[in-house]
Design a protein around this motif. Structure first.
Motif, mmCIF file in Angstrom:
data_model
loop_
_atom_site.group_PDB
_atom_site.id
_atom_site.type_symbol
_atom_site.label_atom_id
_atom_site.label_comp_id
_atom_site.label_asym_id
_atom_site.label_seq_id
_atom_site.Cartn_x
_atom_site.Cartn_y
_atom_site.Cartn_z
ATOM 1 N N ALA B 58 0.844 -1.208 0.000
ATOM 2 C CA ALA B 58 0.000 0.000 0.000
ATOM 3 C C ALA B 58 0.874 1.251 0.000
ATOM 4 O O ALA B 58 0.558 2.250 -0.658
ATOM 5 N N ARG B 59 1.983 1.196 0.714
ATOM 6 C CA ARG B 59 2.899 2.346 0.736
ATOM 7 C C ARG B 59 3.521 2.577 -0.637
ATOM 8 O O ARG B 59 3.637 3.710 -1.100
ATOM 9 N N VAL B 60 3.907 1.481 -1.275
ATOM 10 C CA VAL B 60 4.479 1.589 -2.633
ATOM 11 C C VAL B 60 3.448 2.212 -3.576
ATOM 12 O O VAL B 60 3.739 3.108 -4.364
ATOM 13 N N MET B 61 2.215 1.742 -3.445
ATOM 14 C CA MET B 61 1.151 2.239 -4.312
ATOM 15 C C MET B 61 0.881 3.711 -4.039
ATOM 16 O O MET B 61 0.678 4.507 -4.963
ATOM 17 N N PHE B 62 0.899 4.089 -2.778
ATOM 18 C CA PHE B 62 0.674 5.486 -2.394
ATOM 19 C C PHE B 62 1.707 6.385 -3.064
ATOM 20 O O PHE B 62 1.368 7.418 -3.646
ATOM 21 N N GLU B 63 2.973 5.985 -2.980
ATOM 22 C CA GLU B 63 4.035 6.800 -3.573
ATOM 23 C C GLU B 63 3.903 6.847 -5.090
ATOM 24 O O GLU B 63 4.049 7.897 -5.711
ATOM 25 N N THR B 64 3.629 5.698 -5.688
ATOM 26 C CA THR B 64 3.602 5.619 -7.143
ATOM 27 C C THR B 64 2.425 6.398 -7.721
ATOM 28 O O THR B 64 2.531 6.983 -8.801
#
Lengths: 259, 265
Positions: B58-64
């Motif tokens: 979810a963090r990766v997705m948030f940044e991307t």
């Protein structure tokens, strides 16, 4: 005046009076029944905490201890409890296998996202490949060999010139006139110059004029000559590249900045 | 860390999540996430490793999702769609409406992304926006009916029998909660007169043993919706429906009001 408010006010007053006599659980129930508005946590604050609250609950944390204010707001607030229950419910459905993937996932419309910006390197490589296919297809394979070294070097230098010995230095034989290197260097210099000198709006206006192709060719020729490419080669490059851009301006357009 | 890495990679593959650049780096992030709470991540049951994986992703997705202009940003929103759309279909039972609300949700997520306080809960936060869009859609449908037909109240009432199989009418379960010595607050251990009086009032007002259980578990045992749902073998949404109805009945019930007003035992 709100008659419901009046109806319960006596009860609320009684509860306040005798607060220390009520066991905590009964206080919570009483608050949920008759003291809904008197809550330490607002709706907005509760909803903000809700995703993390649910994550903690699903991870097995005792949320009534971890986030008692959120838990007790949910006990007494119908609208927040509804959202909470819906979020939990889909997770429940997923865990129990009842949240199935639709056969057709459909496709989103992502046009609201900013245009995908391509890098100078990507566009130059693509354009050089097209130029080589037209002018010297037998040298296309060399492009992949030299591209990485070339870009690393020019990005380091900023400005550059093709000096004698460049091709041998890159392992492309003893001749200085390697077409792959010449076209790559010319394309890079010309594209970089264009993206620095004109904006997207200017390009769009220019592209509608009849003089667009000859003027473009002149600029490309000048850029190639500026890095030391000899006259005939620069002219061939400029003519072919200008035709390429007129036929498909999208790659260059993707690099130009909006006003 | 072999078992952990298998579970992590399997989770990414099953969900079709491709944004994690380097499997080793991502795995290290998941292990670090799990080590915040557990000392030996490899010994954890798969569902907890999966939770850790989802939080890290979810963090990766948030940044991307915030990388304007990058091709990866499009991929991130595509994956968000694949996560949210089935949930919209589940809620709405109709693909056309589900596509509309999910599309609106993606736009809102893009506009409000930076207001998400916990990037590890980004998917849940996005789901919250989705359900808000669904509620708005229902609200609009409701208003149109009212306008077209004049004053006609259209309510969707669930029957009690819809709220879960094998309804247990055994009243002793609610009673048991109030004498359970494992209750972790002194106040939860009601004395006999208190207990009987409270239960009698709640029962008299509700006339429904499942609703009695919901009230007792939520308020007196301080259990969460999920815990109550598991105990009653029903869904969290049904718990909310029962809770809401129970509170409405208790609020205006004379016996309950009398009990609380005279509470002096």
């Amino acid at each position: 005046m709100n008659s419901n408010f009046d109806r319960y006010e006596a009860l609320r007053a009684r509860m306040r009076e005798r607060a220390e006599r009520y066991p905590r659980p009964l206080q919570r129930l009483g608050d949920a029944l008759w003291n809904v508005q008197d809550d330490q946590l607002s709706h907005a604050a509760c909803l903000e905490e809700l995703p993390a609250f649910i994550e903690a609950e699903l991870a097995g944390d005792v949320v009534s201890k971890l986030e008692p204010q959120v838990k007790h707001h949910l006990d007494r607030c119908d609208s927040c409890a509804q959202i909470y229950a819906e979020l939990l419910d889909t997770e429940w459905a997923q865990q129990h296998g009842t949240l199935s993937k639709p056969a057709d996932l459909a496709l989103p419309d992502l046009s609201f996202l900013p245009r995908t910006k391509r890098s100078l390197r990507e566009v130059v490589l693509e354009q050089t490949t097209a130029l080589l296919n037209t002018l010297a297809p037998e040298h296309n394979r060399e492009l992949n060999v030299i591209a990485h070294t070339f870009f690393a070097r020019v990005e380091q230098l900023g400005t550059f010139e093709l000096r004698p010995g460049a091709a041998p230095a890159m392992g492309l034989g003893q001749q200085d006139t390697n077409p792959a290197l010449i076209l790559l260097a010319a394309c890079y210099a010309a594209t970089q110059t264009l993206t620095r000198e004109i904006t997207l709006t200017q390009f769009e206006q220019w592209a509608r004029q009849e003089s667009f192709q000859p003027e473009l060719e002149a600029r490309l020729f000048a850029a190639a000559r500026a890095i030391g490419i000899e006259r005939d080669a620069a002219a061939r490059f400029a003519r072919t590249f200008a035709e390429q851009i007129v036929q498909d301006p999208r790659p260059l357009r993707s690099l130009l900045l909006a006003d | 860390m072999l078992k952990c890495s298998e579970t992590v990679l399997n989770e990414l593959q099953t969900r079709g999540w491709t944004l994690a650049d380097s499997p080793d780096v991502f795995l290290a992030q998941v292990v670090a996430e799990l080590q915040i709470r557990f000392s030996v991540p490899d010994d954890l049951p798969p569902n907890l490793i999966q939770r850790g994986t989802v939080r890290c992703y979810a963090r990766v997705m948030f940044e991307t999702c915030g990388l304007d202009g990058a091709a990866r940003q499009k991929r991130a929103f595509q994956e968000l769609w694949e996560y949210l759309y089935p949930r919209a279909v589940y809620r709405l039972h109709e693909t056309g409406a589900a596509q509309d609300v999910t599309q609106q949700t993606l736009v809102k997520i893009y506009q409000k992304r930076i207001t998400c306080r916990d990037p590890g809960s980004f998917l849940r936060w996005g789901e919250q926006i989705l359900f808000h869009e669904i509620s708005e859609r229902f609200r609009q449908l409701y208003e149109r009916r009212l306008t077209a037909r004049g004053i006609e109240y259209v309510a969707h009432e669930l029957a009690i029998e819809d709220l879960g199989a094998d309804v247990s009418e055994d009243s002793s379960q609610a009673d048991q909660v109030l004498v359970d010595p494992r209750q972790n607050t002194p106040e939860a251990a009601f004395t006999e007169p208190m207990r009987s009086a409270l239960l009698a009032a709640v029962r008299a007002c509700l006339q429904n043993e499942r609703q009695v259980r919901v009230v007792v578990e939520l308020f007196l045992s301080d259990k969460s919706f999920l815990e109550v749902a598991e105990q009653l073998q029903t869904t969290p949404l049904n718990v909310q429906v029962m809770r809401s109805r129970a509170l409405k009945k208790l609020r205006d019930c004379a016996e309950m009001q009398r009990l609380v007003a005279d509470w002096d035992l």
